[in-house]
Design a protein around this motif. Structure first.
Motif, PDB file in Angstrom:
ATOM      1  N   GLY A   1      31.965  15.993  24.296  1.00  0.00           N
ATOM      2  CA  GLY A   1      33.291  16.512  23.700  1.00  0.00           C
ATOM      3  C   GLY A   1      34.301  17.436  24.594  1.00  0.00           C
TER       4      GLY A   1
ATOM      5  N   CYS B   1      32.579  12.811  28.154  1.00  0.00           N
ATOM      6  CA  CYS B   1      32.754  12.321  26.939  1.00  0.00           C
ATOM      7  C   CYS B   1      31.886  12.676  25.829  1.00  0.00           C
TER       8      CYS B   1
ATOM      9  N   ARG C   1      35.081  20.841  17.169  1.00  0.00           N
ATOM     10  CA  ARG C   1      34.338  20.307  18.725  1.00  0.00           C
ATOM     11  C   ARG C   1      34.137  21.663  19.524  1.00  0.00           C
TER      12      ARG C   1
ATOM     13  N   LEU D   1      32.177   7.601  19.362  1.00  0.00           N
ATOM     14  CA  LEU D   1      31.480   8.537  19.683  1.00  0.00           C
ATOM     15  C   LEU D   1      30.694   9.266  18.393  1.00  0.00           C
TER      16      LEU D   1
ATOM     17  N   PRO E   1      38.075  13.499  26.196  1.00  0.00           N
ATOM     18  CA  PRO E   1      38.448  12.617  25.372  1.00  0.00           C
ATOM     19  C   PRO E   1      38.481  11.100  25.665  1.00  0.00           C
ATOM     20  N   PRO E   2      37.875  10.138  25.398  1.00  0.00           N
ATOM     21  CA  PRO E   2      37.772   8.811  25.927  1.00  0.00           C
ATOM     22  C   PRO E   2      39.115   8.231  25.566  1.00  0.00           C
TER      23      PRO E   2
ATOM     24  N   ASP F   1      40.136  19.937  17.273  1.00  0.00           N
ATOM     25  CA  ASP F   1      39.526  20.642  18.499  1.00  0.00           C
ATOM     26  C   ASP F   1      38.690  21.832  18.215  1.00  0.00           C
TER      27      ASP F   1
HETATM   28  P1  ADP Z   1      38.281  24.503  24.731  1.00  0.00           P
HETATM   29  O1  ADP Z   1      37.956  24.950  23.483  1.00  0.00           O
HETATM   30  O2  ADP Z   1      37.380  24.553  25.737  1.00  0.00           O
HETATM   31  O3  ADP Z   1      39.543  24.776  25.098  1.00  0.00           O
HETATM   32  P2  ADP Z   1      39.182  22.052  23.374  1.00  0.00           P
HETATM   33  O4  ADP Z   1      38.044  21.764  22.293  1.00  0.00           O
HETATM   34  O5  ADP Z   1      40.475  22.531  23.298  1.00  0.00           O
HETATM   35  O6  ADP Z   1      38.487  22.782  24.682  1.00  0.00           O
HETATM   36  O7  ADP Z   1      39.478  20.577  24.514  1.00  0.00           O
HETATM   37  C1  ADP Z   1      40.274  20.315  25.590  1.00  0.00           C
HETATM   38  C2  ADP Z   1      41.091  19.077  25.264  1.00  0.00           C
HETATM   39  O8  ADP Z   1      40.502  17.845  25.263  1.00  0.00           O
HETATM   40  C3  ADP Z   1      41.899  19.155  23.866  1.00  0.00           C
HETATM   41  O9  ADP Z   1      43.419  18.944  23.941  1.00  0.00           O
HETATM   42  C4  ADP Z   1      41.199  18.328  22.947  1.00  0.00           C
HETATM   43  O10 ADP Z   1      42.008  17.659  22.171  1.00  0.00           O
HETATM   44  C5  ADP Z   1      40.478  17.184  23.883  1.00  0.00           C
HETATM   45  N1  ADP Z   1      39.121  16.780  23.637  1.00  0.00           N
HETATM   46  C6  ADP Z   1      37.948  17.263  24.156  1.00  0.00           C
HETATM   47  N2  ADP Z   1      37.229  16.623  23.884  1.00  0.00           N
HETATM   48  C7  ADP Z   1      37.418  15.463  23.162  1.00  0.00           C
HETATM   49  C8  ADP Z   1      37.010  14.466  22.657  1.00  0.00           C
HETATM   50  N3  ADP Z   1      35.530  14.043  22.445  1.00  0.00           N
HETATM   51  N4  ADP Z   1      37.742  13.241  22.021  1.00  0.00           N
HETATM   52  C9  ADP Z   1      39.133  13.572  22.067  1.00  0.00           C
HETATM   53  N5  ADP Z   1      39.486  14.592  22.528  1.00  0.00           N
HETATM   54  C10 ADP Z   1      39.006  15.746  22.999  1.00  0.00           C
END
Ligand code: ADP
Ligand code: ADP
Length: 224
Positions: free
Chosen positions: A51, A48, A75, A60, A54-55, A72
């Motif tokens: 990132g 969490c 993040r 956060l 997702p919680p 996304d």
């Molecule tokens: P990657 O770039 O490695 O594919 P993503 O950023 O797409 O990873 O994250 C994977 C999934 O998890 C996405 O659907 C995203 O919405 C969700 N997610 C990841 N981290 C968080 C977070 N901290 N809060 C909410 N959703 C998150």
């Protein structure tokens, strides 16, 4: 102020409660050990904070930004540019040499091969494994491999390093050396380290410890 702050995190997987009101905060340059027994929620908390997961609810904040609300893409960009990761094992790319493994995050960020490999070599030197740069991960020891993994986590100069049982597959001596090198490098670069471990010997390298139990966190006060 705090670089990364979490409050009242909740996360369930089906009927399993992984986090039940967990909190966390860390300052730049601080090494915080997250301790607790197997299944207590340590890895979920780390995922969490980073990132990755997702919680269900809770807040956060990383460097003043809302990590839950951001896109996304943003993040993912944060994870690549400002976070570094070290796991227990299986993280090095087997087809690449150790130097190429360490250079990889820089290559993905658009740095040219020669410059990336020079920086990678400097990090291998810092971790005292420059002599294995040309070897592949399968040809080096577990301790050497983890030093390469630490070098790769730090090569982009991240502001937070997430380490999930980084010494879990090593013997005591190699594990302690990896912790020494990881925490020295982090302190030199002012990176914060979130260190998940169930081993007190490993947690001893931190500035502060928190314990996770049944998805809830509490501070460990060594003065009582
Ligand atoms: P990657 O770039 O490695 O594919 P993503 O950023 O797409 O990873 O994250 C994977 C999934 O998890 C996405 O659907 C995203 O919405 C969700 N997610 C990841 N981290 C968080 C977070 N901290 N809060 C909410 N959703 C998150
Ligand atoms: P720890 O790292 O302390 O061992 P975890 O965060 O891995 O704890 O797990 C906390 C709880 O959540 C455990 O009961 C675990 O089985 C469950 N859990 C963790 N990840 C998942 C998942 N992806 N799917 C289902 N259950 C999970």
């Amino acid at each position: 102020g705090s670089l990364l702050v979490a409050e009242d995190l909740h996360k369930t997987y089906g009927r399993t409660t992984a986090l039940d009101g967990a909190g966390f905060s860390i300052h730049p340059g601080e090494v915080v050990a997250v301790m607790g027994s197997s299944g207590s929620g340590k890895s979920t908390l780390l995922h969490c904070l980073a990132g990755i997961v997702p919680p269900d609810s809770g807040t956060l904040r990383y460097d003043g930004q809302d990590l839950v609300a951001m896109t996304d893409a943003r993040r993912s960009a944060l994870r690549r540019t400002e976070f570094g990761f070290v796991f227990q094992f299986g993280q090095l790319v087997p087809e690449l040499t150790c130097t190429e493994n360490v250079a990889l995050p820089l290559r993905l960020a658009g740095v040219r091969r020669r410059a990336a490999e020079l920086t990678a070599l400097q990090w291998l030197e810092r971790l005292e494994v420059e002599d294995i740069g040309h070897q592949r991960p399968s040809e080096v020891s577990g301790g050497q491999g983890q030093r390469v993994a630490v070098a790769r986590a730090l090569v982009t100069s991240p502001r937070v390093v997430f380490a999930d049982e980084p010494t879990g597959a090593l013997d005591t001596y190699s594990g302690e050396r990896v912790m020494q090198l990881l925490t020295d490098a982090a302190r030199t670069t002012n990176a914060a380290v979130v260190l998940v471990t169930h081993e007190p010997r490993v947690a001893a390298y931190s500035d502060r410890e928190i314990v996770v139990r049944d998805g809830r966190t509490r501070d460990v006060d060594h003065t009582v």
